[in-house]
Design a protein around this motif. Structure first.
Motif: not given
Ligand code: ASP
Length: 402
Positions: A266-268, A301, A304, A343-349, A378, A381-382, A385
């Motif tokens: 879940a992290s791009s 993204m 996202t 950011a490309g991290i979990p739950s950033a959206g 997530d 969508r990742t 992305n």
């Molecule tokens: N987790 C997504 C990503 O890393 C960002 C997000 O939508 O929370 O691409």
């Protein structure tokens, strides 16, 4: 890696993902015990990101030679990313208007979730400010990739202007990039176990299959709307890939290891090293890989953006606010920007959605309804992305001059 080795690894990763879903579903919380294996894989990936991005961007930009070429390629990259992100939001809006997942749903929560409660003041200027940082090492320590990319871009641009004396510096970063890619190839062998553990432990944390199913069905149509939108957008991206690049089905297969890693982590950003490795193996011009993909992992993204549009409309529908064409135009613009800022991290959206909600005066409490299923959506969508970034590299490759 040989083609045969690749195939075997892809099957192993697929087996890991499917095995993770089954064991998390049936053994529930017991699977938390394997969580550390997932963390090990994830942390190992993250460990490579900073040196990889710095080396890749510098080596990629300097290999284009002239700054003017970079300007053109950079401009087209941003244009492609912005256009596809906007397309994703549009698809999300159409679907959410057709399905109306929020109609008839009772608002479930009345507290602003902790995750976003201290983010209520974020706005567009914060997105611009996040491009730079007071201290490069601090940015690296906090895994803030955007300022690192911006610095590397300018560093490389300056490097191309100083002539002969810059040559050893360029060679150094070329070498560093090769070493990092080698490390990533080695790391990839951990992926089957890592992805298995990440998925099994996350499903375990949700209480196993039955508990997860109950969560999901309470906002079932919302999940259907997001997933359907993501699927349609991924298909459209494939169409664009077929039309504007020299790649097709084989490319999708080559990128599969990266897509599964995106689903698992879940992290791009964490997936970026593997995305780059797969793209190199798929034969994408290395300059495109080194320049387009790091940029994509942090700013592009599509999934996202689509998700934010659907989620905000869902909250409006559930709360009984009517969103006319003007409001939806505002959502269109702000969701595109909020996704760029995520950011490309979990739950950033979930966090940058605050920008969209605030822009159309919706209550932030609405996010509470989405929390329980966010980790699940997530992952999808990742994956989209990363697919968006990958198609970008394949298309931009064509505009890089020799
Ligand atoms: N987790 C997504 C990503 O890393 C960002 C997000 O939508 O929370 O691409």
């Amino acid at each position: 890696m040989s083609l045969q080795g690749n195939n075997a690894l892809l099957w192993a990763i697929l087996a890991g993902a499917v095995g993770g879903i089954f064991s998390g579903w049936y053994f529930g919380e017991a699977m938390l015990a394997v969580g550390w294996l997932g963390t090990l894989f994830l942390n190992a990936l993250k460990m490579t990101i900073v040196p990889l991005i710095v080396a890749a961007v510098i080596s990629g930009v300097t290999s284009m030679g002239d700054i003017r070429k970079l300007g053109r390629v950079g401009g087209l990259t941003i244009l492609y990313y912005a256009a596809t992100t906007a397309l994703a939001v549009l698809i999300g809006l159409v679907i959410v208007n057709l399905i109306q997942p929020g109609s008839g749903i009772a608002e479930l929560s009345n507290v602003v979730p902790e995750k976003v409660s201290d983010k209520t003041g974020i706005g567009f200027t914060d997105i611009i400010l996040s491009l730079v940082h007071t201290n490069l090492l601090a940015a690296a320590a906090e895994n803030l990739l955007l300022p690192i990319i911006v610095f590397s871009l300018f560093f490389a641009a300056a490097l191309t202007t100083i002539g002969e004396i810059g040559a050893p510096v360029i060679r150094f970063f070329d070498g560093l990039n090769e070493v990092m890619m080698k490390l990533v190839i080695w790391l990839m062998y951990l992926a089957p176990v890592g992805i298995f553990a990440l998925i099994a432990a996350r499903l375990g944390a949700a209480g196993g299959g039955q508990a997860f199913w109950n969560e999901i069905t309470s906002v079932g149509w919302y999940c259907v709307a997001v997933l359907l939108g993501l699927f349609i957008h991924a298909l459209l991206l494939f169409g664009i890939l077929r039309m504007f690049s020299n790649h097709g089905m084989a490319y999708l297969k080559q990128m599969m290891r990266a897509l599964l890693t995106a689903f698992g982590t879940a992290s791009s950003s964490a997936t970026l090293p593997i995305t780059m490795e797969c793209a190199v193996e798929a034969g994408i011009d290395k300059r495109a890989v080194k320049f387009v993909l790091p940029l994509g992992a942090t700013v592009n993204m599509d999934g996202t953006a689509l998700y934010e549009a659907v989620a905000v409309m869902f909250i409006a529908q559930a709360d009984g606010y009517s969103m006319g064409i003007t409001e939806q135009m505002i959502i269109f613009v702000t969701a595109t920007l909020a996704a760029i800022g995520a950011a490309g991290i979990p739950s950033a959206g979930l966090v940058t959605m605050v920008i969209v909600l605030t822009a159309v005066n919706l209550p932030l409490e609405g996010i509470g309804m989405l929390l329980a299923v966010d980790w699940f959506l997530d992952r999808f969508r990742t994956t989209v992305n990363v697919w968006g970034d990958s198609t970008g590299a394949a298309i931009i490759e064509r505009v890089i001059p020799d």
